[in-house]
Scaffold this motif. Sequence first.
Motif, short mmCIF file in Angstrom:
data_model
loop_
_atom_site.label_atom_id
_atom_site.label_comp_id
_atom_site.label_asym_id
_atom_site.label_seq_id
_atom_site.Cartn_x
_atom_site.Cartn_y
_atom_site.Cartn_z
N GLY A 110 0.83 -1.20 0.00
CA GLY A 110 0.00 0.00 0.00
C GLY A 110 0.86 1.25 0.00
O GLY A 110 1.79 1.36 0.81
N ALA A 122 1.05 6.48 5.11
CA ALA A 122 1.85 5.75 6.10
C ALA A 122 2.84 4.82 5.40
O ALA A 122 4.00 4.68 5.84
CB ALA A 122 0.93 4.94 7.02
N GLU A 125 1.31 -1.44 -4.85
CA GLU A 125 0.11 -0.59 -4.77
C GLU A 125 -0.88 -1.04 -5.84
O GLU A 125 -0.54 -1.11 -7.02
CB GLU A 125 0.52 0.88 -4.95
N GLN A 126 -2.11 -1.30 -5.39
CA GLN A 126 -3.11 -1.81 -6.35
C GLN A 126 -3.55 -0.74 -7.36
O GLN A 126 -3.92 -1.07 -8.49
CB GLN A 126 -4.32 -2.37 -5.60
N ASN A 127 -3.51 0.51 -6.95
CA ASN A 127 -3.90 1.59 -7.88
C ASN A 127 -2.73 1.93 -8.80
O ASN A 127 -1.58 1.58 -8.52
CB ASN A 127 -4.31 2.85 -7.11
N GLY A 186 -2.96 6.81 -1.90
CA GLY A 186 -4.19 6.29 -1.29
C GLY A 186 -5.24 7.39 -1.23
O GLY A 186 -5.63 7.95 -2.25
N LYS A 187 -5.66 7.73 -0.02
CA LYS A 187 -6.71 8.75 0.14
C LYS A 187 -6.19 10.15 -0.22
O LYS A 187 -6.98 11.06 -0.49
CB LYS A 187 -7.23 8.75 1.57
N PRO A 240 -8.02 14.35 2.19
CA PRO A 240 -7.78 15.33 3.26
C PRO A 240 -7.66 16.75 2.74
O PRO A 240 -7.17 16.98 1.62
CB PRO A 240 -6.45 14.90 3.86
N SER A 241 -8.09 17.68 3.59
CA SER A 241 -7.96 19.11 3.26
C SER A 241 -7.33 19.87 4.42
O SER A 241 -6.82 20.97 4.23
CB SER A 241 -9.33 19.70 2.94
N LEU A 242 -7.39 19.30 5.62
CA LEU A 242 -6.84 19.98 6.81
C LEU A 242 -5.45 19.43 7.06
O LEU A 242 -5.27 18.21 7.20
CB LEU A 242 -7.72 19.69 8.03
N VAL A 255 -1.73 -6.92 -3.98
CA VAL A 255 -1.21 -8.04 -3.19
C VAL A 255 -2.37 -8.98 -2.88
O VAL A 255 -3.44 -8.53 -2.42
CB VAL A 255 -0.51 -7.53 -1.91
N ASN A 282 0.29 -1.68 4.91
CA ASN A 282 -0.36 -0.35 5.00
C ASN A 282 -1.84 -0.44 4.60
O ASN A 282 -2.49 0.57 4.38
CB ASN A 282 0.41 0.65 4.12
N THR A 283 -2.37 -1.64 4.47
CA THR A 283 -3.81 -1.73 4.17
C THR A 283 -4.57 -1.74 5.48
O THR A 283 -4.00 -2.00 6.55
CB THR A 283 -4.16 -3.04 3.43
N GLY A 319 -4.00 4.14 8.97
CA GLY A 319 -5.07 4.63 9.84
C GLY A 319 -5.66 3.59 10.79
O GLY A 319 -6.13 3.95 11.87
N GLY A 330 -5.71 9.99 9.94
CA GLY A 330 -5.34 11.39 9.72
C GLY A 330 -3.90 11.42 9.24
O GLY A 330 -3.09 10.56 9.63
N VAL A 331 -3.59 12.40 8.40
CA VAL A 331 -2.26 12.43 7.77
C VAL A 331 -1.12 12.44 8.82
O VAL A 331 -0.20 11.62 8.73
CB VAL A 331 -2.16 13.64 6.80
C1 LIG Z 1 -12.68 12.44 2.18
C2 LIG Z 1 -11.60 12.36 3.20
C3 LIG Z 1 -11.28 13.47 3.98
C4 LIG Z 1 -10.26 13.40 4.92
N1 LIG Z 1 -9.91 14.54 5.60
C5 LIG Z 1 -8.77 14.55 6.32
C6 LIG Z 1 -8.19 15.78 6.75
O1 LIG Z 1 -8.73 16.85 6.48
N2 LIG Z 1 -7.02 15.73 7.45
C7 LIG Z 1 -6.38 14.55 7.73
O2 LIG Z 1 -5.30 14.58 8.35
N3 LIG Z 1 -6.90 13.38 7.32
C8 LIG Z 1 -8.06 13.34 6.61
N4 LIG Z 1 -8.54 12.17 6.10
C9 LIG Z 1 -7.94 10.90 6.54
C10 LIG Z 1 -6.62 10.61 5.84
O3 LIG Z 1 -6.74 10.83 4.48
C11 LIG Z 1 -6.23 9.17 6.08
O4 LIG Z 1 -6.24 8.88 7.48
C12 LIG Z 1 -4.87 8.81 5.54
O5 LIG Z 1 -4.61 9.41 4.30
C13 LIG Z 1 -4.80 7.30 5.44
O6 LIG Z 1 -3.53 6.90 5.03
P1 LIG Z 1 -3.09 5.37 5.11
O7 LIG Z 1 -1.62 5.36 5.10
O8 LIG Z 1 -3.80 4.68 6.21
O9 LIG Z 1 -3.53 4.72 3.74
P2 LIG Z 1 -4.70 4.84 2.66
O10 LIG Z 1 -4.79 6.22 2.16
O11 LIG Z 1 -5.93 4.17 3.14
O12 LIG Z 1 -4.05 3.96 1.53
C14 LIG Z 1 -3.88 2.57 1.61
C15 LIG Z 1 -3.28 2.16 0.29
O13 LIG Z 1 -3.14 0.74 0.28
C16 LIG Z 1 -3.51 0.26 -1.00
N5 LIG Z 1 -3.91 -1.15 -0.86
C17 LIG Z 1 -4.89 -1.65 -0.06
N6 LIG Z 1 -4.95 -2.99 -0.19
C18 LIG Z 1 -3.99 -3.33 -1.09
C19 LIG Z 1 -3.55 -4.58 -1.64
N7 LIG Z 1 -4.13 -5.74 -1.27
N8 LIG Z 1 -2.53 -4.56 -2.54
C20 LIG Z 1 -1.92 -3.41 -2.91
N9 LIG Z 1 -2.32 -2.19 -2.41
C21 LIG Z 1 -3.32 -2.16 -1.51
C22 LIG Z 1 -4.68 1.16 -1.39
O14 LIG Z 1 -4.93 1.14 -2.77
C23 LIG Z 1 -4.19 2.51 -0.89
O15 LIG Z 1 -3.45 3.20 -1.86
C24 LIG Z 1 -9.57 12.19 5.14
C25 LIG Z 1 -9.88 11.06 4.37
C26 LIG Z 1 -10.87 11.15 3.40
C27 LIG Z 1 -11.18 9.94 2.54
#
Ligand SMILES: Cc1cc2nc3c(=O)[nH]c(=O)nc-3n(C[C@H](O)[C@H](O)[C@H](O)COP(=O)(O)OP(=O)(O)OC[C@H]3O[C@@H](n4cnc5c(N)ncnc54)[C@H](O)[C@@H]3O)c2cc1C
Length: 495
Positions: A12, A16, A35-37, A42-43, A58-60, A254, A282-283, A469, A476-477
């Motif tokens: 992922g 993170a 990364e699947q995408n 990710g988000k 995220p925007s904040l 994966v 990281n999923t 997350g 959150g970022v």
């Molecule tokens: C609409 C929205 C608004 C938000 N607003 C805020 C904000 O204002 N401020 C803030 O700090 N946070 C905000 N957040 C939260 C923040 O975006 C997330 O907590 C953070 O980005 C999550 O990161 P992550 O590392 O957990 O991974 P994710 O972003 O969840 O990414 C996980 C990655 O793993 C990949 N993956 C999953 N399974 C597999 C697999 N089997 N094989 C290969 N790849 C895989 C996915 O494709 C993805 O790219 C918001 C989120 C959203 C959706």
Amino acid sequence: MSTSSSTVAVVGAGIAGLSAAIRLAVAGKKVIVFEQNLYTGGKVTAFEENGFRFDMGPSLFTLPYLVDELFELAGRNPREHFNYHTHDEVCRYLWDDGTKLTMYPSLDKNEAAVASVFGATEAEKLRDYFEQARVKYDLTAPFFLEKSLHRASTFLTPAVVKVLKEIPKLGLFSTLHEENEKVFNAPKLVQLFNRYATYNGSSPYQTPGIMQMITHLEHSLGTHFPVGGMHEISQSLTRLAQELGVRFELGTRVEEFIIAQNSITGLVAGGKKWAVDQLVCNTDVKHAYKYLMPEKVKRPKKTLQQEPSSSALIFYWGLSAQFPQLDLHNIMFSENYETEFKHIQSDGPFWEDPTVYIHISNRLEPNDAPKGKDSWFVMVNTPYDQGQDWDMIVPMVREKVIERISRVLGTCIEPLIEMEQVLRPQDIEQRTSSVGGALYGTSSNDRMAAFLRHSNKSNSIKGLYFCGGSAHPGGGVPLCLLSGKIASEWLIEDE
Ligand SMILES: Cc1cc2nc3c(=O)[nH]c(=O)nc-3n(C[C@H](O)[C@H](O)[C@H](O)COP(=O)(O)OP(=O)(O)OC[C@H]3O[C@@H](n4cnc5c(N)ncnc54)[C@H](O)[C@@H]3O)c2cc1C
């Protein structure tokens, strides 16, 4: 036995996963990110349409030093690779009855603003309120956010004894709403500070009072926004990782972790077997246990029973006009916040009276919208996806959102929407594998949530680490950047 040039897979490329990959590459590891995408982040991604640019997630943006730290670790000057605006407003708050309040990253300005709307007595309480928030943050962040909660070494320091002595001050035994009600008499101010529960996808009527610490980040440590938009966080980190030799296998899902004698030995991705020495997952952890881990791996039952955080419905609107009365971040509050959260928690009709968040990135990034137009990210909090009929719900939410915005602005905005895209909870799950489209992994709706979140290291499988997350310290970022740090440092120490 692994050597310093062992191969680590990061599953992922969320924020993170990027943080972990960079740290591991700096430590001399051979790192492959799966990364699947076809994109990283990710988000934290973005899109453009008809001259409007939108950050999709995220925007904040708080604690920018956590991004800078990654460039510094790699021996780069962050300012040459990633930059951000420091903004002079936190948020504009607007209510249906015409009340308006702007909050700032400045105590003096906040006191003046609150005094002019709610009176001097309420304003005088702000200093103590933000001081309490600072104490909560300073006492807990170094231990409970920046370190693992699953290692004895975190707790065996004299400084932790100080934290334990201060437990009564932390607000662990009351809710955020109760803490806010103790301080403020004006219900609108209570509502305003209750809103901070949504920064980790929780309800202020259930999340513990310690979450007051989040107000410290924006009001005292500053309000920021990346140059080029939020997407620049994930893109600049991807470029840094590539420069450090991290290999990205994009569009490669994966399918399975390969485990032999309770140790990670590889994974299956894109229909191929890959031998790896360690794996940083990281999923979403629920997704990983359900789909990627062999049956024989012991499941952490209590952790997997944790409720996902709330999700959201986002309308990305290109508007044919500009509304200067709105700033970078704006909230139009519901009439009854408690009922709104009850509905979000219990999958009730949350759309009847929704709080509306409008983020307008072109206030700081003028190229995000054509001249004279606005690029609106309009979000309402929703339950996570449990199979609801979103085709029925989305038009109802849209109608209520347009009604509220039009009422507050005194202009019917619907005819001004010249382009529209919608992101629903199931779209978030489909794009990122976050169960139910949860924005922040698991919710923090009870005081044990932090302890039940998944550890950054597996306690049964050698060489398996977790970040993101749904792992410690949460969503959150900033916290995701920290979880990548905790997981990768643990991996390096284990060697
Ligand atoms: C609409 C929205 C608004 C938000 N607003 C805020 C904000 O204002 N401020 C803030 O700090 N946070 C905000 N957040 C939260 C923040 O975006 C997330 O907590 C953070 O980005 C999550 O990161 P992550 O590392 O957990 O991974 P994710 O972003 O969840 O990414 C996980 C990655 O793993 C990949 N993956 C999953 N399974 C597999 C697999 N089997 N094989 C290969 N790849 C895989 C996915 O494709 C993805 O790219 C918001 C989120 C959203 C959706």
